[in-house]
Design a protein around this motif. Structure first.
Motif, PDB file in Angstrom:
ATOM      1  N   GLU A 274      -3.549   7.591   8.391  1.00  0.00           N
ATOM      2  CA  GLU A 274      -4.922   8.047   8.153  1.00  0.00           C
ATOM      3  C   GLU A 274      -5.352   7.820   6.711  1.00  0.00           C
ATOM      4  O   GLU A 274      -6.547   7.694   6.424  1.00  0.00           O
ATOM      5  CB  GLU A 274      -5.042   9.532   8.499  1.00  0.00           C
ATOM      6  CG  GLU A 274      -4.906   9.818   9.987  1.00  0.00           C
ATOM      7  CD  GLU A 274      -5.015  11.311  10.289  1.00  0.00           C
ATOM      8  OE1 GLU A 274      -5.370  12.078   9.352  1.00  0.00           O
ATOM      9  OE2 GLU A 274      -4.743  11.712  11.435  1.00  0.00           O
ATOM     10  N   GLN A 275      -4.384   7.776   5.796  1.00  0.00           N
ATOM     11  CA  GLN A 275      -4.692   7.608   4.373  1.00  0.00           C
ATOM     12  C   GLN A 275      -4.395   6.192   3.865  1.00  0.00           C
ATOM     13  O   GLN A 275      -5.020   5.738   2.911  1.00  0.00           O
ATOM     14  CB  GLN A 275      -3.860   8.600   3.539  1.00  0.00           C
ATOM     15  CG  GLN A 275      -4.258  10.050   3.692  1.00  0.00           C
ATOM     16  CD  GLN A 275      -5.569  10.361   2.987  1.00  0.00           C
ATOM     17  OE1 GLN A 275      -6.003   9.626   2.106  1.00  0.00           O
ATOM     18  NE2 GLN A 275      -6.221  11.449   3.394  1.00  0.00           N
ATOM     19  N   GLY A 298      15.604   4.076   8.761  1.00  0.00           N
ATOM     20  CA  GLY A 298      16.260   2.774   8.650  1.00  0.00           C
ATOM     21  C   GLY A 298      15.329   1.597   8.468  1.00  0.00           C
ATOM     22  O   GLY A 298      15.749   0.444   8.625  1.00  0.00           O
ATOM     23  N   GLN A 299      14.076   1.854   8.113  1.00  0.00           N
ATOM     24  CA  GLN A 299      13.109   0.763   7.991  1.00  0.00           C
ATOM     25  C   GLN A 299      12.228   0.960   6.759  1.00  0.00           C
ATOM     26  O   GLN A 299      11.856   2.089   6.428  1.00  0.00           O
ATOM     27  CB  GLN A 299      12.230   0.710   9.245  1.00  0.00           C
ATOM     28  CG  GLN A 299      11.197  -0.393   9.236  1.00  0.00           C
ATOM     29  CD  GLN A 299      10.437  -0.477  10.549  1.00  0.00           C
ATOM     30  OE1 GLN A 299      10.827   0.128  11.544  1.00  0.00           O
ATOM     31  NE2 GLN A 299       9.339  -1.206  10.558  1.00  0.00           N
ATOM     32  N   TRP A 300      11.907  -0.150   6.101  1.00  0.00           N
ATOM     33  CA  TRP A 300      10.960  -0.125   4.989  1.00  0.00           C
ATOM     34  C   TRP A 300       9.542  -0.386   5.502  1.00  0.00           C
ATOM     35  O   TRP A 300       9.319  -1.284   6.324  1.00  0.00           O
ATOM     36  CB  TRP A 300      11.312  -1.184   3.941  1.00  0.00           C
ATOM     37  CG  TRP A 300      12.446  -0.784   3.040  1.00  0.00           C
ATOM     38  CD1 TRP A 300      13.733  -1.219   3.100  1.00  0.00           C
ATOM     39  CD2 TRP A 300      12.380   0.134   1.939  1.00  0.00           C
ATOM     40  NE1 TRP A 300      14.491  -0.627   2.117  1.00  0.00           N
ATOM     41  CE2 TRP A 300      13.682   0.206   1.383  1.00  0.00           C
ATOM     42  CE3 TRP A 300      11.369   0.905   1.378  1.00  0.00           C
ATOM     43  CZ2 TRP A 300      13.989   1.008   0.296  1.00  0.00           C
ATOM     44  CZ3 TRP A 300      11.654   1.711   0.295  1.00  0.00           C
ATOM     45  CH2 TRP A 300      12.947   1.766  -0.232  1.00  0.00           C
ATOM     46  N   TYR A 301       8.611   0.409   5.003  1.00  0.00           N
ATOM     47  CA  TYR A 301       7.189   0.230   5.288  1.00  0.00           C
ATOM     48  C   TYR A 301       6.453  -0.045   3.979  1.00  0.00           C
ATOM     49  O   TYR A 301       6.801   0.528   2.939  1.00  0.00           O
ATOM     50  CB  TYR A 301       6.595   1.492   5.921  1.00  0.00           C
ATOM     51  CG  TYR A 301       7.156   1.860   7.269  1.00  0.00           C
ATOM     52  CD1 TYR A 301       6.506   1.472   8.443  1.00  0.00           C
ATOM     53  CD2 TYR A 301       8.326   2.599   7.374  1.00  0.00           C
ATOM     54  CE1 TYR A 301       7.018   1.825   9.691  1.00  0.00           C
ATOM     55  CE2 TYR A 301       8.849   2.947   8.618  1.00  0.00           C
ATOM     56  CZ  TYR A 301       8.190   2.558   9.769  1.00  0.00           C
ATOM     57  OH  TYR A 301       8.689   2.901  10.997  1.00  0.00           O
ATOM     58  N   GLY A 302       5.444  -0.890   4.053  1.00  0.00           N
ATOM     59  CA  GLY A 302       4.571  -1.098   2.905  1.00  0.00           C
ATOM     60  C   GLY A 302       3.313  -0.270   3.046  1.00  0.00           C
ATOM     61  O   GLY A 302       2.704  -0.231   4.131  1.00  0.00           O
ATOM     62  N   LEU A 303       2.926   0.419   1.968  1.00  0.00           N
ATOM     63  CA  LEU A 303       1.718   1.258   1.987  1.00  0.00           C
ATOM     64  C   LEU A 303       0.721   0.738   0.966  1.00  0.00           C
ATOM     65  O   LEU A 303       1.086   0.318  -0.139  1.00  0.00           O
ATOM     66  CB  LEU A 303       2.060   2.713   1.642  1.00  0.00           C
ATOM     67  CG  LEU A 303       3.182   3.421   2.402  1.00  0.00           C
ATOM     68  CD1 LEU A 303       3.283   4.876   1.939  1.00  0.00           C
ATOM     69  CD2 LEU A 303       2.972   3.343   3.898  1.00  0.00           C
ATOM     70  N   ALA A 304      -0.556   0.795   1.333  1.00  0.00           N
ATOM     71  CA  ALA A 304      -1.644   0.486   0.405  1.00  0.00           C
ATOM     72  C   ALA A 304      -2.829   1.351   0.795  1.00  0.00           C
ATOM     73  O   ALA A 304      -3.001   1.694   1.981  1.00  0.00           O
ATOM     74  CB  ALA A 304      -2.017  -0.992   0.457  1.00  0.00           C
ATOM     75  N   LEU A 305      -3.644   1.733  -0.184  1.00  0.00           N
ATOM     76  CA  LEU A 305      -4.834   2.522   0.123  1.00  0.00           C
ATOM     77  C   LEU A 305      -5.750   1.756   1.065  1.00  0.00           C
ATOM     78  O   LEU A 305      -5.938   0.541   0.914  1.00  0.00           O
ATOM     79  CB  LEU A 305      -5.583   2.871  -1.158  1.00  0.00           C
ATOM     80  CG  LEU A 305      -4.977   3.971  -2.038  1.00  0.00           C
ATOM     81  CD1 LEU A 305      -5.801   4.119  -3.315  1.00  0.00           C
ATOM     82  CD2 LEU A 305      -4.909   5.294  -1.299  1.00  0.00           C
ATOM     83  N   LYS A 306      -6.333   2.448   2.034  1.00  0.00           N
ATOM     84  CA  LYS A 306      -7.256   1.784   2.954  1.00  0.00           C
ATOM     85  C   LYS A 306      -8.483   1.264   2.215  1.00  0.00           C
ATOM     86  O   LYS A 306      -9.006   0.198   2.533  1.00  0.00           O
ATOM     87  CB  LYS A 306      -7.677   2.760   4.059  1.00  0.00           C
ATOM     88  CG  LYS A 306      -6.610   2.974   5.121  1.00  0.00           C
ATOM     89  CD  LYS A 306      -7.173   3.721   6.313  1.00  0.00           C
ATOM     90  CE  LYS A 306      -6.187   3.670   7.461  1.00  0.00           C
ATOM     91  NZ  LYS A 306      -6.701   4.323   8.680  1.00  0.00           N
ATOM     92  N   LEU A 324       0.053   8.894  -4.928  1.00  0.00           N
ATOM     93  CA  LEU A 324       1.059   9.253  -3.929  1.00  0.00           C
ATOM     94  C   LEU A 324       1.145  10.771  -3.772  1.00  0.00           C
ATOM     95  O   LEU A 324       1.218  11.291  -2.653  1.00  0.00           O
ATOM     96  CB  LEU A 324       2.422   8.693  -4.334  1.00  0.00           C
ATOM     97  CG  LEU A 324       3.558   8.948  -3.340  1.00  0.00           C
ATOM     98  CD1 LEU A 324       3.357   8.145  -2.057  1.00  0.00           C
ATOM     99  CD2 LEU A 324       4.911   8.626  -3.964  1.00  0.00           C
ATOM    100  N   GLN A 325       1.104  11.486  -4.889  1.00  0.00           N
ATOM    101  CA  GLN A 325       1.175  12.937  -4.839  1.00  0.00           C
ATOM    102  C   GLN A 325      -0.039  13.533  -4.127  1.00  0.00           C
ATOM    103  O   GLN A 325       0.094  14.391  -3.250  1.00  0.00           O
ATOM    104  CB  GLN A 325       1.278  13.505  -6.261  1.00  0.00           C
ATOM    105  CG  GLN A 325       1.200  15.015  -6.362  1.00  0.00           C
ATOM    106  CD  GLN A 325       2.348  15.729  -5.671  1.00  0.00           C
ATOM    107  OE1 GLN A 325       3.462  15.190  -5.622  1.00  0.00           O
ATOM    108  NE2 GLN A 325       2.099  16.921  -5.155  1.00  0.00           N
ATOM    109  N   ASN A 326      -1.226  13.055  -4.500  1.00  0.00           N
ATOM    110  CA  ASN A 326      -2.465  13.678  -4.025  1.00  0.00           C
ATOM    111  C   ASN A 326      -2.871  13.248  -2.618  1.00  0.00           C
ATOM    112  O   ASN A 326      -3.613  13.961  -1.948  1.00  0.00           O
ATOM    113  CB  ASN A 326      -3.595  13.380  -5.007  1.00  0.00           C
ATOM    114  CG  ASN A 326      -3.345  14.004  -6.372  1.00  0.00           C
ATOM    115  OD1 ASN A 326      -2.657  15.027  -6.490  1.00  0.00           O
ATOM    116  ND2 ASN A 326      -3.868  13.381  -7.419  1.00  0.00           N
ATOM    117  N   ARG A 327      -2.388  12.079  -2.176  1.00  0.00           N
ATOM    118  CA  ARG A 327      -2.777  11.585  -0.853  1.00  0.00           C
ATOM    119  C   ARG A 327      -1.678  11.754   0.199  1.00  0.00           C
ATOM    120  O   ARG A 327      -1.971  11.669   1.395  1.00  0.00           O
ATOM    121  CB  ARG A 327      -3.147  10.093  -0.936  1.00  0.00           C
ATOM    122  CG  ARG A 327      -4.300   9.754  -1.862  1.00  0.00           C
ATOM    123  CD  ARG A 327      -5.640  10.169  -1.278  1.00  0.00           C
ATOM    124  NE  ARG A 327      -6.745   9.783  -2.142  1.00  0.00           N
ATOM    125  CZ  ARG A 327      -7.432   8.635  -2.022  1.00  0.00           C
ATOM    126  NH1 ARG A 327      -7.126   7.789  -1.054  1.00  0.00           N
ATOM    127  NH2 ARG A 327      -8.418   8.355  -2.851  1.00  0.00           N
TER     128      ARG A 327
END
Length: 409
Positions: A274-275, A298-306, A324-327
């Protein structure tokens, strides 16, 4: 403008320097310090972490620990020995780690300038840590670990450093057990460097906020005890190593979390989506600012702001650690205060993403986050704004060693 001051260093005889040199007191715990110093009576960890020479379970802030620090320091001065320089000097301290090299100036800086924010801060200190190092300084009547400072690089100072290195044999030159090379020189003529720093408007604490704050508290206590003080007493100054900003290397300070706040992995991922844009089979290390890597099941995910335009604009709020802290850490995992929440821990970037995988796989954590490193420009902007970075925002490498040059007060 910044003041740097030569000092009479207390230092080991050259043949003992590799054995005396010790990692900073706050990057190892008691067990690690005891293991490192085992079989080495000259290790400065016997002074900076003296509980290693007391029975297991001795409280690290007990009277016995500080008494042992004083005893060990006196023994090291006598038996190693440590020698006090007859004349005040500035020194140069070079660190080489792989292909990375940096050269800093070892000097004393003014606690008045620290109070006046000519020496700028970016971190909030903890009272218990301040209490510990303040008492340590007062018991030893010495500052035994330097504060790591930086400044916006100036070619004039770079040229003076190069000149001081030319044809100047080092006092110490050795490779530590972590393959980092440490070399220290005495500056033959310190006047030009002192003058050059008078043109530097601000110095910045990169690492060592607790050491600086503790030096200030020790100064206040010694001022109360003294009569006829004139302001140039040694306790009015604290030992620093000052590097130009363009030579520093900051690694990420990664996060691990012990549980998913009562959620299943699927529910947690749904809330993260959602974020953030979430990519499966992501890289273990994010390649740019505004990206995060997450290890789960056991898996790596990539995150980026929508929506990258939704990133806050403030010097602190825009940092990746803040986003990262606030979202995620606060609204999804319920971690409100990383200083006090026992569910979160931090892993220095020198250990790499493999350490994050290991901690999750072993069950010591449930999810881990690998961050893109905070930049030195970020640090300077936050400091100039008079703001405070989130805890554990920067991990500097390589680390200075304690015990090579101490400042008696």
């Amino acid at each position: 403008m910044a003041t740097i001051r030569p000092f009479n260093a207390l230092r080991p005889v050259p043949e003992r320097a590799p054995q005396v040199a010790a990692v900073p007191y706050d990057v190892v715990n008691t067990e690690e310090a005891r293991e490192i110093a085992s079989g080495n009576p000259w290790s400065f960890l016997h002074v900076s972490r003296p509980e290693i020479d007391l029975p297991d379970g001795t409280p690290i802030y007990s009277d016995e620990v500080y008494a042992k620090a004083a005893t060990n320091f006196a023994a090291l001065k006598r038996d190693c020995p440590l020698k006090l320089e007859e004349t005040p000097s500035l020194y140069l301290y070079r660190l080489i780690m792989g292909q990375h090299e940096q050269v800093g100036i070892v000097a004393c800086c003014s606690l008045e300038e620290y109070d006046a924010s000519i020496i700028r801060k970016h971190e909030r200190t903890r009272r218990d840590k301040e209490d510990d190092r303040t008492r340590h300084i007062l018991v030893l009547r010495a500052q035994t670990g330097p504060v790591f400072l930086t400044y916006r690089a100036q070619e004039k100072i770079d040229a003076l450093v190069r000149e001081a290195l030319t044809g100047n044999p080092p006092l110490y030159d050795f490779v530590a057990n972590d393959d980092i090379r440490h070399t220290i020189w005495r500056v033959p003529t310190y006047g030009p460097l002192v003058e050059a720093f008078r043109e530097i408007p601000f110095l910045y604490i990169a690492d060592g906020h607790h050491r600086a704050a503790s030096a200030g508290r020790a100064r206040a206590e010694l001022n109360e005890q003294s009569f006829g003080r004139v302001g140039n007493e040694e306790y009015n100054f604290f030992q620093c190593v000052i590097f130009p900003d363009n030579q520093l290397q900051i690694l990420p300070y990664n996060r691990i979390v012990r549980d998913l706040n009562g959620m299943s992995a699927q529910d947690f991922l749904a809330q993260v989506r959602e974020q953030f844009e979430v990519v499966e089979d992501g890289s273990p290390s994010p390649r740019q600012r505004g990206n995060w890597s997450m290890y789960l099941d056991g898996q790596w995910y990539g995150l980026a702001l929508k929506d990258e335009s939704s990133r806050p604009a403030g010097a602190v709020e825009s940092l990746d650690v803040s986003v990262l802290q606030n979202r995620l850490l606060d609204p999804i995992l319920g971690i409100k205060d990383v200083r006090t929440d026992k569910r979160i821990d931090f892993v220095g970037g020198i250990r790499g993403p493999a350490e994050l995988e290991k901690l999750v796989t072993s069950g010591k954590a449930t999810v881990a986050f690998s961050l893109f490193a905070t930049t030195i420009d970020d640090l300077l902007k936050v400091s100039d704004a008079g703001e405070i970075m989130p805890p554990k925002s920067t991990w500097f490498e390589p680390k200075l060693r304690d015990g090579l040059l101490s400042h008696e007060i």
